[in-house]
Design a protein around this motif. Structure first.
Motif, PDB file in Angstrom:
ATOM      1  N   PHE A 117     -58.497  54.410   0.017  1.00  6.73           N
ATOM      2  CA  PHE A 117     -58.141  53.023   0.311  1.00  6.73           C
ATOM      3  C   PHE A 117     -57.192  52.926   1.503  1.00  6.73           C
ATOM      4  O   PHE A 117     -57.215  51.937   2.242  1.00  6.73           O
ATOM      5  CB  PHE A 117     -57.542  52.356  -0.930  1.00  6.73           C
ATOM      6  CG  PHE A 117     -58.560  52.032  -1.980  1.00  6.73           C
ATOM      7  CD1 PHE A 117     -59.504  51.037  -1.768  1.00  6.73           C
ATOM      8  CD2 PHE A 117     -58.604  52.744  -3.168  1.00  6.73           C
ATOM      9  CE1 PHE A 117     -60.462  50.729  -2.728  1.00  6.73           C
ATOM     10  CE2 PHE A 117     -59.552  52.453  -4.140  1.00  6.73           C
ATOM     11  CZ  PHE A 117     -60.491  51.446  -3.916  1.00  6.73           C
ATOM     12  N   GLU A 118     -56.364  53.955   1.685  1.00  5.14           N
ATOM     13  CA  GLU A 118     -55.520  54.008   2.886  1.00  5.14           C
ATOM     14  C   GLU A 118     -56.390  54.043   4.141  1.00  5.14           C
ATOM     15  O   GLU A 118     -56.128  53.333   5.124  1.00  5.14           O
ATOM     16  CB  GLU A 118     -54.618  55.238   2.809  1.00  5.14           C
ATOM     17  CG  GLU A 118     -53.964  55.658   4.111  1.00  5.14           C
ATOM     18  CD  GLU A 118     -52.948  54.646   4.592  1.00  5.14           C
ATOM     19  OE1 GLU A 118     -52.682  54.629   5.798  1.00  5.14           O
ATOM     20  OE2 GLU A 118     -52.439  53.869   3.772  1.00  5.14           O
ATOM     21  N   LEU A 126     -58.699  58.287  13.477  1.00  3.51           N
ATOM     22  CA  LEU A 126     -57.576  59.223  13.435  1.00  3.51           C
ATOM     23  C   LEU A 126     -57.123  59.470  12.003  1.00  3.51           C
ATOM     24  O   LEU A 126     -56.807  60.603  11.626  1.00  3.51           O
ATOM     25  CB  LEU A 126     -56.425  58.672  14.276  1.00  3.51           C
ATOM     26  CG  LEU A 126     -55.286  59.629  14.633  1.00  3.51           C
ATOM     27  CD1 LEU A 126     -55.813  60.794  15.468  1.00  3.51           C
ATOM     28  CD2 LEU A 126     -54.198  58.888  15.409  1.00  3.51           C
ATOM     29  N   MET A 127     -57.110  58.411  11.191  1.00  4.64           N
ATOM     30  CA  MET A 127     -56.694  58.571   9.812  1.00  4.64           C
ATOM     31  C   MET A 127     -57.640  59.488   9.050  1.00  4.64           C
ATOM     32  O   MET A 127     -57.206  60.338   8.262  1.00  4.64           O
ATOM     33  CB  MET A 127     -56.602  57.208   9.116  1.00  4.64           C
ATOM     34  CG  MET A 127     -56.186  57.280   7.651  1.00  4.64           C
ATOM     35  SD  MET A 127     -54.603  58.132   7.384  1.00  4.64           S
ATOM     36  CE  MET A 127     -53.443  56.965   8.099  1.00  4.64           C
ATOM     37  N   TYR A 128     -58.939  59.360   9.296  1.00  5.52           N
ATOM     38  CA  TYR A 128     -59.898  60.230   8.606  1.00  5.52           C
ATOM     39  C   TYR A 128     -59.672  61.690   8.993  1.00  5.52           C
ATOM     40  O   TYR A 128     -59.691  62.580   8.136  1.00  5.52           O
ATOM     41  CB  TYR A 128     -61.330  59.829   8.933  1.00  5.52           C
ATOM     42  CG  TYR A 128     -62.348  60.627   8.142  1.00  5.52           C
ATOM     43  CD1 TYR A 128     -62.665  60.289   6.831  1.00  5.52           C
ATOM     44  CD2 TYR A 128     -62.964  61.741   8.700  1.00  5.52           C
ATOM     45  CE1 TYR A 128     -63.566  61.039   6.095  1.00  5.52           C
ATOM     46  CE2 TYR A 128     -63.869  62.500   7.967  1.00  5.52           C
ATOM     47  CZ  TYR A 128     -64.165  62.138   6.670  1.00  5.52           C
ATOM     48  OH  TYR A 128     -65.060  62.900   5.951  1.00  5.52           O
ATOM     49  N   LEU A 133     -51.728  51.754  17.895  1.00  5.47           N
ATOM     50  CA  LEU A 133     -52.690  51.275  18.894  1.00  5.47           C
ATOM     51  C   LEU A 133     -53.608  50.172  18.356  1.00  5.47           C
ATOM     52  O   LEU A 133     -53.891  49.200  19.075  1.00  5.47           O
ATOM     53  CB  LEU A 133     -53.502  52.455  19.433  1.00  5.47           C
ATOM     54  CG  LEU A 133     -52.708  53.446  20.296  1.00  5.47           C
ATOM     55  CD1 LEU A 133     -53.571  54.660  20.643  1.00  5.47           C
ATOM     56  CD2 LEU A 133     -52.211  52.776  21.575  1.00  5.47           C
ATOM     57  N   PRO A 134     -54.108  50.262  17.114  1.00  6.95           N
ATOM     58  CA  PRO A 134     -54.885  49.130  16.593  1.00  6.95           C
ATOM     59  C   PRO A 134     -54.080  47.834  16.545  1.00  6.95           C
ATOM     60  O   PRO A 134     -54.641  46.744  16.759  1.00  6.95           O
ATOM     61  CB  PRO A 134     -55.275  49.591  15.187  1.00  6.95           C
ATOM     62  CG  PRO A 134     -55.265  51.080  15.264  1.00  6.95           C
ATOM     63  CD  PRO A 134     -54.129  51.408  16.187  1.00  6.95           C
ATOM     64  N   TRP A 180     -57.561  50.580   7.438  1.00  2.00           N
ATOM     65  CA  TRP A 180     -57.519  50.510   8.897  1.00  2.00           C
ATOM     66  C   TRP A 180     -58.695  49.741   9.493  1.00  2.00           C
ATOM     67  O   TRP A 180     -58.621  49.280  10.642  1.00  2.00           O
ATOM     68  CB  TRP A 180     -57.423  51.915   9.491  1.00  2.00           C
ATOM     69  CG  TRP A 180     -56.070  52.488   9.234  1.00  2.00           C
ATOM     70  CD1 TRP A 180     -55.691  53.295   8.211  1.00  2.00           C
ATOM     71  CD2 TRP A 180     -54.878  52.223   9.974  1.00  2.00           C
ATOM     72  NE1 TRP A 180     -54.349  53.568   8.264  1.00  2.00           N
ATOM     73  CE2 TRP A 180     -53.826  52.926   9.341  1.00  2.00           C
ATOM     74  CE3 TRP A 180     -54.596  51.463  11.121  1.00  2.00           C
ATOM     75  CZ2 TRP A 180     -52.514  52.877   9.818  1.00  2.00           C
ATOM     76  CZ3 TRP A 180     -53.290  51.439  11.599  1.00  2.00           C
ATOM     77  CH2 TRP A 180     -52.270  52.136  10.945  1.00  2.00           C
ATOM     78  N   PHE A 181     -59.761  49.548   8.733  1.00  2.59           N
ATOM     79  CA  PHE A 181     -60.879  48.748   9.234  1.00  2.59           C
ATOM     80  C   PHE A 181     -60.526  47.262   9.310  1.00  2.59           C
ATOM     81  O   PHE A 181     -61.199  46.502  10.020  1.00  2.59           O
ATOM     82  CB  PHE A 181     -62.114  48.954   8.365  1.00  2.59           C
ATOM     83  CG  PHE A 181     -62.802  50.266   8.614  1.00  2.59           C
ATOM     84  CD1 PHE A 181     -63.699  50.413   9.660  1.00  2.59           C
ATOM     85  CD2 PHE A 181     -62.533  51.365   7.818  1.00  2.59           C
ATOM     86  CE1 PHE A 181     -64.323  51.634   9.903  1.00  2.59           C
ATOM     87  CE2 PHE A 181     -63.152  52.590   8.050  1.00  2.59           C
ATOM     88  CZ  PHE A 181     -64.047  52.722   9.093  1.00  2.59           C
TER      89      PHE A 181
END
Length: 260
Positions: free
Chosen positions: A188-189, A215-217, A121-122, A193-194
């Motif tokens: 770092f993964e 979502l990753m967090y 989605l990003p 995403w930022f």
């Protein structure tokens, strides 16, 4: 192509890729290939979104290059581990419970295909951006991407070098970045995403880009990342890892504490 059609296309391609990975897993009894397919799939999703997006050429080109390279690097790193090591302890534990169980493994692999779609989605937000020229947000996005990929690569190499030494068997890596965080690769993964949040500034779907880091967090912190990894570490390294937990920050790099 509209973002929702892009999403369906990414999901369909990811489902096919994970189906192939599942079939390989059934032959090799090594489910680590699911992570390889996830990484390559997300890199491919960035390229697909860039190729089919309706935005300006600049953000789409950056998306294809940055997202594609990120997925390629991570996928190759994981592929080397899958080929050179026994099945990851997380999946080995599942195998003890499930056995061969084709349908259960297929469900797990297809769930990863769904996650590829969600994490794309990003990419769709960036691919819809009308921004035609370089600006501060663009430069900041590239800087965040570069710093996070370099950091993750360094953490992966430090861990691989530590694990390659037979003298370290049963011990916990505290070298380099691993002195400051128990999971610098995950940190770092997550940070990576930022980059897409910044690149999506000006896009009509910019809000979608925030799904990536959020979502990753959630997954790293509470679902499939840290909980499973640390449970396996405690099984294999026992008190040594328990001391590491007491002295070292879980995710965000920070000064280590004295273990009492």
């Amino acid at each position: 192509m509209s973002p929702w059609k892009q999403l369906l296309l990414v999901w369909a391609l990811a489902a096919i890729a994970q189906g192939i990975a599942w079939a390989r897993q059934q032959r090799t009894a090594n489910a680590g290939i699911v992570d390889v397919a996830w990484s390559f799939g997300l890199g491919a999703a960035a390229v697909v979104a860039a190729a089919t997006g309706a935005g300006a050429p600049l953000p789409r080109a950056l998306l294809a290059a940055l997202g594609g390279l990120w997925g390629l690097r991570l996928g190759l790193h994981l592929l080397r581990r899958v080929r050179g090591e026994a099945e990851d302890g997380r999946y080995a534990q599942l195998r003890k419970r499930w056995g061969a169980a084709p349908l259960k493994w297929l469900g797990m692999f297809q769930f990863q295909a769904l996650l590829v779609a969600l994490f794309s989605l990003p990419f769709l937000a960036v691919a819809a951006s009308p921004v035609e020229h370089w600006n501060a947000w663009t430069i900041a996005g590239i800087a965040v991407w570069l710093g996070s990929v370099v950091g993750e690569t360094l953490a992966d190499r430090q861990l691989a070098r530590f694990r390659a030494d037979p003298a370290n068997r049963g011990k916990t890596c505290r070298d380099g970045l691993w002195r400051w965080s128990r999971h610098p690769n995950y940190f770092f993964e997550w940070l990576h995403w930022f980059a897409y949040v910044l690149l999506a500034v000006g896009s009509p779907f910019a809000w979608l880009a925030w799904i990536g880091p959020l979502l990753m967090y959630v997954f790293l912190r509470w679902i499939s990342g840290i909980p499973f990894t640390e449970a396996q570490a405690l099984r294999s390294r026992g008190e040594d890892y328990a001391r590491y937990q007491r002295s070292t920050s879980m995710l965000f790099p920070w000064f280590p504490k004295e273990d009492r």
